[in-house]
Design an enzyme around this catalytic site. Sequence first.
Site, PDB file in Angstrom:
ATOM      1  N   LYS A   7      -5.019   1.419 -29.682  1.00 56.86           N
ATOM      2  CA  LYS A   7      -5.422   0.193 -28.977  1.00 56.86           C
ATOM      3  C   LYS A   7      -5.959  -0.844 -29.957  1.00 56.86           C
ATOM      4  O   LYS A   7      -5.625  -2.019 -29.919  1.00 56.86           O
ATOM      5  CB  LYS A   7      -6.486   0.502 -27.913  1.00 56.86           C
ATOM      6  CG  LYS A   7      -5.941   1.079 -26.633  1.00 56.86           C
ATOM      7  CD  LYS A   7      -5.119   0.110 -25.835  1.00 56.86           C
ATOM      8  CE  LYS A   7      -3.833   0.501 -25.219  1.00 56.86           C
ATOM      9  NZ  LYS A   7      -3.092   1.643 -25.433  1.00 56.86           N
ATOM     10  N   GLY A  55       0.849  -1.202   0.000  1.00 55.14           N
ATOM     11  CA  GLY A  55       0.000   0.000   0.000  1.00 55.14           C
ATOM     12  C   GLY A  55       0.881   1.248   0.000  1.00 55.14           C
ATOM     13  O   GLY A  55       2.086   1.173  -0.196  1.00 55.14           O
TER      14      GLY A  55
HETATM   15  C1  AGP Z   1       0.772   1.288 -25.457  1.00 59.43           C
HETATM   16  O1  AGP Z   1      -0.349   0.430 -25.395  1.00 59.43           O
HETATM   17  C2  AGP Z   1       1.973   0.592 -26.069  1.00 59.43           C
HETATM   18  N1  AGP Z   1       2.306  -0.568 -25.326  1.00 59.43           N
HETATM   19  C3  AGP Z   1       3.128   1.563 -26.326  1.00 59.43           C
HETATM   20  O2  AGP Z   1       2.655   2.567 -27.201  1.00 59.43           O
HETATM   21  C4  AGP Z   1       3.710   2.275 -25.082  1.00 59.43           C
HETATM   22  O3  AGP Z   1       2.797   3.215 -24.595  1.00 59.43           O
HETATM   23  C5  AGP Z   1       4.992   3.001 -25.533  1.00 59.43           C
HETATM   24  O4  AGP Z   1       5.917   2.036 -25.970  1.00 59.43           O
HETATM   25  C6  AGP Z   1       5.609   3.822 -24.394  1.00 59.43           C
HETATM   26  O5  AGP Z   1       5.990   2.984 -23.347  1.00 59.43           O
HETATM   27  P1  AGP Z   1       6.392   3.674 -21.938  1.00 59.43           P
HETATM   28  O6  AGP Z   1       5.152   4.366 -21.442  1.00 59.43           O
HETATM   29  O7  AGP Z   1       6.807   2.535 -21.066  1.00 59.43           O
HETATM   30  O8  AGP Z   1       7.495   4.644 -22.209  1.00 59.43           O
END
Ligand code: AGP
Length: 588
Positions: free
Chosen positions: A475, A99
Amino acid sequence: MCGIAGYIGNRNAPEILFDMLRRLEYRGYDSAGIAYLSKGKVVISKGKGRVDEVRRNSKNGDSSIGIAHTRWATHGGPSHENSHPHTDCNFRFTIVHNGIIENYKDLKQELVSEGHRFSSETDTEVIPHLIEKFYSGNFEKAFVESVKKLRGSFAVAAIDPEEPEKILVARKESPLIIGIGKNENFIASDTPAILPETKKIIILDDFDYGIIGKDDVVIKDLQTGDRIKREIQTIDWDIKQAEKEGYEHFMLKEIYEEPDAVKNALKGSNEIREIAKRISKYQKVYFVACGTASYAGMVGKYILERFGISSEAVVASEFRYSTVNAIDNNSVIIAVSQSGETADTIASVKEAKKRGAHIISVVNVVGSSLTRISDGNIYTYSGPEIAVASTKAYIGQLVSVTLIALFIALERGKITGDYVNEILHDLNGIPEKIGHILKNENEIRKIAEKLFKKDIFFYIGRRLNYPTVLEGALKIKEISYVHAEAYPAGEMKHGPLALLEEGVPVIAILPNDDLAEKMESNIQEAKARNATVILVSETGDLKVPPVDPLLSPILYIVPLHLLAYHISVLRGIDPDKPRNLAKSVTVE
Ligand code: AGP
């Protein structure tokens, strides 16, 4: 989040505890440890790294009682000192905790002023020192008095070598269950740790505390001390199901954790306020990130613009080779990253630092590479995100970025404190509103059933919800392998409209704001081409509760996450592990 475990019975506690920790590994962690009682002493084995490493380095002892922990760092990076269990000054009262203790700084300050010596940076370590402070011969009494001092969330277990016949536990907001065995009992953060040992469990409620012996379990009310009855339930899940807490996929479980992601990100408000005071003097503000995180950065840009402050939101792979040339010591970079390990984002930050920029990171993983090269860190506290497709972490990023933009505008005198308080009040209402959307999952699944065979999707939105449609389209692309275009709605007539024809799905975000009429026209333009418009609005196909337009990106993305999830499953794809993708892109 962290995982806790405990055992008391006739068998070898260390062996059982390590096995229980192995079954909590799926939750994501960076360090682990166990403590057990032997010959009137506490024996502790803990450290940064995997459970098996800690097990290999542990002193195997003969004991019938112990507690254990897998740590997902929140306060203090991954290290031996910060791993649990933690003890008091005399290496006696020993605890594990899951937590966030929101008032730990005040408690720690008071304890230090009274002579207590701390060995970690964690919030958790205040608990054993509080027990030591309040102890006057009765472990249970001191434990209760200590836990009542805590604000925030906790599932905590404690042992005392002077009273080796019991484990004390307490919970508020963080899950804690008791496994009922024969001449033995177990405690854990959730069922996978317990399942192979027993299917009989008691789920503690908030403000319950328990005295766990090997032959009996007594549960009391933390406030009144009265004994309370909690029913014994029988779980009928197998391990795999249990790890997903009954959800078919981690992604769906993590979408259902989005209300908590808001609550957890809000816990960083005070730190964010302090950081905003420090960075509001920098004239040039850049949000830098990749993928989903870059859309959170874009929302930050739109919010600052709403208050008359210009900024830029740039994807890191572009920033590092172009925008970075405009960076100087009057620039602040707000880098957004769930993992804190994304190569392009880290490289961008390093290049910007060379040019004198001030670096703030909005990150989920404490102690990650990005946090170590930043001047300040804002943690989203979303907990481990297992699915490759980011959902709850995006929600946490949106909350943190909204707060940083708000507080910058406040520092620059663009908005009043009353207005900020109004927005903070509305933010506190967001978890419940997300809950209403989640209750509509069946409606969303029905829409997915109509659309899942489509081979192209359009997403349209305006202003703050342009990033929303970018995220919605991403997505679908990443977990359904279907092409999806996201456009500022006003742009459709400048070309993309030519692609619309009978049955092409157009997902349109229509918040109740000053651009609603403009959006209505764009929706009519799509309908006039016989496109299938799916309206995301207060009364549309995908319903969203009323919300301040400033906070609409946090709410309007939730039905799009669920829509993408169901289309993926209907197309026979495992949404947790989409092809060609990694959870963290640590290479260019
Ligand atoms: C999001 O669903 C993807 N897995 C990908 O775009 C991700 O957001 C991007 O690679 C950035 O990753 P991070 O937030 O760990 O930097």
